[in-house]
Design an enzyme around this catalytic site. Sequence first.
Site, PDB file in Angstrom:
ATOM      1  N   HIS A   1       0.815  -1.219   0.000  1.00  0.00           N
ATOM      2  CA  HIS A   1       0.000   0.000   0.000  1.00  0.00           C
ATOM      3  C   HIS A   1       0.847   1.267   0.000  1.00  0.00           C
ATOM      4  O   HIS A   1       0.324   2.368  -0.212  1.00  0.00           O
ATOM      5  CB  HIS A   1      -0.988  -0.005   1.172  1.00  0.00           C
ATOM      6  CG  HIS A   1      -0.394   0.356   2.493  1.00  0.00           C
ATOM      7  ND1 HIS A   1      -0.014  -0.588   3.436  1.00  0.00           N
ATOM      8  CD2 HIS A   1      -0.123   1.559   3.064  1.00  0.00           C
ATOM      9  CE1 HIS A   1       0.447   0.019   4.510  1.00  0.00           C
ATOM     10  NE2 HIS A   1       0.395   1.333   4.310  1.00  0.00           N
TER      11      HIS A   1
ATOM     12  N   ASP B   1      -0.470  -7.533   1.814  1.00  0.00           N
ATOM     13  CA  ASP B   1       0.133  -6.193   1.802  1.00  0.00           C
ATOM     14  C   ASP B   1       1.662  -6.297   1.793  1.00  0.00           C
ATOM     15  O   ASP B   1       2.331  -6.018   2.792  1.00  0.00           O
ATOM     16  CB  ASP B   1      -0.358  -5.411   3.010  1.00  0.00           C
ATOM     17  CG  ASP B   1       0.013  -3.936   2.955  1.00  0.00           C
ATOM     18  OD1 ASP B   1       0.363  -3.456   1.862  1.00  0.00           O
ATOM     19  OD2 ASP B   1      -0.053  -3.276   4.008  1.00  0.00           O
TER      20      ASP B   1
ATOM     21  N   SER C   1       4.629   2.389   7.884  1.00  0.00           N
ATOM     22  CA  SER C   1       4.206   1.244   7.085  1.00  0.00           C
ATOM     23  C   SER C   1       5.366   0.669   6.284  1.00  0.00           C
ATOM     24  O   SER C   1       6.236   1.407   5.810  1.00  0.00           O
ATOM     25  CB  SER C   1       3.097   1.655   6.114  1.00  0.00           C
ATOM     26  OG  SER C   1       1.926   2.004   6.800  1.00  0.00           O
TER      27      SER C   1
END
Length: 254
Positions: free
Chosen positions: A71, A120, A212
Site C-alpha cells: 500500500h 500487503d 508502514s
Amino acid sequence: MEFCYFHLTFGSLIPSVICTGYIQKRILGGSSASSAEFPYAGSLQKLVNGEWIHICGCTPYSTTKALTAAHCLDDDDPSVYRGVFGTVDIANNEGSVQISALTSFTRHPSFSDSVGLPSDIAVLRLQTSLDTSSPNVGTFFLSSSSPNLTNTDCTVLGWGALSNGMFPDVLQKKTVTITSEMSCNDDWSVLGLTIGGDKLCATDEGFSERDSGGPLVCGAGLAGLASFGGSCAAKVLPNVFTNIGFFFSWIQGQ
C-alpha cells in the site's frame, strides 16, 4: 511512533459504538536507534515537488531487493521512488549512507487496498547493489518457516510520526509483544475483519503514519512488515503486520 489508521464506521452493525481509524496523539515510548544498530532498516522515499520525502520503511533481503508494504506504492512509476540505507538520520545522512533508485517493483498479485489490506507486501528492485561490507548496511536471510511467536517480544522500527505529530529525523525503535491469532481476531471482529495466516498482530502501540512497510524484528529474523492498525470506541486494536513467512515462496519467485 504513531500510525495513521484507516477510518471505519459500522453504526448500522454495532449500534452506539463508533469505530475510527485515527487514534488521538499518544505517547508510544519509542527511542532513537544508534548508528549501525539496525543495518537492515531502510527508508522508502518518493519524489514530491522536486523533493525526496520519506513515505514508508523498507528492508533489504538481498543486495538488490528489498521488501515493503504494497500500500506504500501508490504510483506505478518506479522512477519516483528510491531506497535509502545505511543511516539512522535521514535528514543528515551519515557517510555510510547508500542510496539507490528503483528499476521496478512488484506488488503481490492478491494485494488490495480494500479494508484489511490483504497480501500487503511488495518487492523493490534496486538499481545499485548494496555494499554490505559496511557495518551500517545489512540484509535479512528469509526463513521459509513461520514459527509461533505468540507472547514473543519483538522490535518495530521506523521514521514515522511521533506523539506530537512531528516526523523524526532519527530512526525510532519500540518493543512490542506478539499476540495470538485468536486474540487478534476477537479484537478486530468488531470491525468485521478476519485476521488470517498472512498477518501477525502485536499489542503495545508501536507504529504510526509513514512507519508502514518497516520491519518487525523477532530475534535475528524478519517476522513482518508494518501494515495497519485501528481503534473502536476507547479500545486500541492490535497493530497488524504482514507475515513474511506466509509469503516466503512468492518472495523467492521475485
